[in-house]
Design an enzyme around this catalytic site. Structure first.
Site, mmCIF file in Angstrom:
data_model
loop_
_atom_site.group_PDB
_atom_site.id
_atom_site.type_symbol
_atom_site.label_atom_id
_atom_site.label_comp_id
_atom_site.label_asym_id
_atom_site.label_seq_id
_atom_site.Cartn_x
_atom_site.Cartn_y
_atom_site.Cartn_z
ATOM 1 C CD GLU A 248 62.505 -8.900 66.805
ATOM 2 O OE1 GLU A 248 61.973 -9.103 65.693
ATOM 3 O OE2 GLU A 248 61.851 -8.784 67.866
ATOM 4 C CD GLU A 343 60.809 -4.985 69.650
ATOM 5 O OE1 GLU A 343 61.822 -4.530 69.094
ATOM 6 O OE2 GLU A 343 59.976 -5.703 69.073
#
Length: 489
Positions: A248, A343
């Protein structure tokens, strides 16, 4: 007189019966004196041709094999058909699974040796009672689902280690690494993706695990950090199939986290990470981005960089923002680059039925229909309080498993979301054609053994009757609202 006539009639009938019995007996000499009547034939029983596993949103049925007899036929009906076309092929599948976080390792290690062995066999084995997980993501250093943040090269404030002489895997030796070794003993071919949440603090532009960026002057050292990690994991018997340079990279608020813009990642890959891998003879894939579907420009920035692109296998996505169709957008723009889904978490505040529908529709079916080579749910396991996690880390992330005690664990919705794929679709399977009909989201595969697998999710509010059609024949199915089914033939 009447009595006399009745007596004569009874005598004649009795004599006739005796004569008939003698006649029958003489015609059946040497056999059974009482012939067996010819039985009326039963109608032929249809042979089952399609195995069928079901999970319902109300949890009354969870990954249960059904006894329904499903036989292919050609009798016309008015129902809509999902047609499975094995002549139409798409991507090859790398696997389905979870992230084995440090916290997951901690709670799984709390089980007794026998219970842990039983659980790992169930998760990663291939028996009828196993779900065949074939892909694992791990963190390089800590993720936010560790008890506390760390890297493999933490130093006192003000110190540096340009030769990485103090690099050590010790913080994970008894946790993630130990459990990975047990997993590899069960499935030596499982694929492992590794991702850092943060570089060591001494390499960052702020002395904090939360946010900050990698200083340009440490790009070369950080590339060697990855090389050393992959080499030392290999020495432990663990092959890292792929890495992403940063989890991220556009989210700097997690603990730990680190911001890395697309241009920064392109520069890091082309000038440092890619060349370092090449020099060291490392074949581990480099996968870009590893963040939400609301941004495809990040990956295209790297793919369009002529010097960075050759080092990059593809890009990875989460779905906390955007739409799963973004994976097709990036694939269509760069069809030589692979796409991965790495994810998605289920929340402690969610409910089984709602999460089952949404995740199977998007994470499993959606990612697969949009070219992903894998599909991963987030956390494998945690405790009853949704821990451990760092201070500021995710406190509502619900694992696929809840470890209750040394002898007890619960299977949560993410277990079933992945199991409906992982149990039936091994690595090396190929996605094949299938059409979406109304509320019946679906995706189909052909396995290396030649079996066909179809996952169907009824996204509507009522039961659906439909056909599964393949090679000119079909079976007819009923699927409850909100239910998920996997069909194998």
């Amino acid at each position: 007189m009447k009595f006399y006539i009745k007596k004569i009639i009874r005598h004649l009938l009795f004599s006739l019966a005796i004569a008939m019995q003698i006649s029958c007996s003489s015609s059946n000499e040497g056999g059974d004196p009482t012939p067996t009547p010819t039985p009326t034939p039963n109608p032929p029983v249809a042979k089952n041709e399609v195995d069928f596993w079901l999970t319902k949103g109300d949890q009354s049925v969870r990954l249960a094999k059904q006894n329904t007899v499903l036989a292919f036929g050609t009798l016309p009906n008015a129902y809509a058909s999902i047609e499975v076309n094995d002549a139409q092929t798409f991507q090859t599948i790398d696997g389905f699974g979870y992230t084995l976080t440090g916290g997951s390792a901690d709670v799984i290690n709390q089980l007794t040796a026998n219970k842990k062995k039983e659980l790992l066999q169930e998760l990663f084995g291939t028996s009828t009672t196993s779900i065949g997980v074939s892909y694992i993501r791990i963190s390089i250093g800590a993720s936010d689902l560790n008890a506390a943040p760390f890297t493999y090269n933490d130093l006192p404030a003000g110190d540096t280690d340009l030769t990485l002489s103090k690099f050590s895997l010790a913080p994970d030796k008894n946790g993630v690494i130990a459990i990975l070794k047990e997993i590899l003993a069960i499935n030596p071919n499982i694929k492992v993706l590794a991702t850092p949440w943060s570089a060591p603090l001494w390499m960052k532009d702020k002395a904090s695990f939360v946010g900050g960026s990698l200083q340009t002057k440490y790009y070369g050292v950080y590339a060697n950090y990855f090389v050393k990690y992959i080499q030392l994991m290999k020495a432990e018997g663990i092959t890292i199939d792929a890495i992403t340079p940063q989890n991220e990279p556009l989210h700097g608020g997690n603990n730990p986290s680190m911001v890395m813009t697309a241009l920064e990642q392109a520069n890091f890959i082309k000038n440092n990470l890619g060349p370092a891998f090449k020099t060291a003879g490392i074949t581990t894939k480099i996968i870009a981005y590893d963040h939400n579907c609301d941004n495809i420009q990040y990956a295209t920035t790297i793919f369009s960089d002529a010097a960075a692109s050759p080092f990059v296998d593809g890009s990875a996505y989460h779905l906390y923002g955007g739409d799963i169709s973004a994976l097709s957008s990036i694939y269509n723009a760069y069809p030589t680059k692979n796409v991965y889904f790495t994810e998605q978490y289920t929340s402690s505040e969610g409910n089984f039925g709602g999460d089952l529908k949404w995740h199977v529709k998007n994470v499993i079916i959606g990612s697969m229909r949009n070219w992903s080579k894998n599909a991963l749910e987030w956390n494998l396991a945690n405790d009853g309080a949704f821990g451990p996690h760092t201070n500021g880390g995710c406190s509502t992330c619900k694992g696929a498993l809840t470890i209750n005690s040394s002898e007890s664990f619960d299977r949560n919705v993410a277990y079933y979301i992945i199991a409906h794929a992982s149990k039936f679709i091994p690595a090396g399977s190929v996605r094949i054609g299938s059409n979406v009909v109304g509320n019946l989201n679906n995706v189909a595969f052909k396995t290396p053994a030649g079996k066909k697998v179809l996952i169907v999710e009824n996204d509507g509010n009522s039961n659906e009757i439909f056909n599964i059609k393949n090679n000119g024949k079909w079976v007819t199915i009923t699927l409850d609202a909100g239910a998920v089914a996997t069909f194998v033939w």
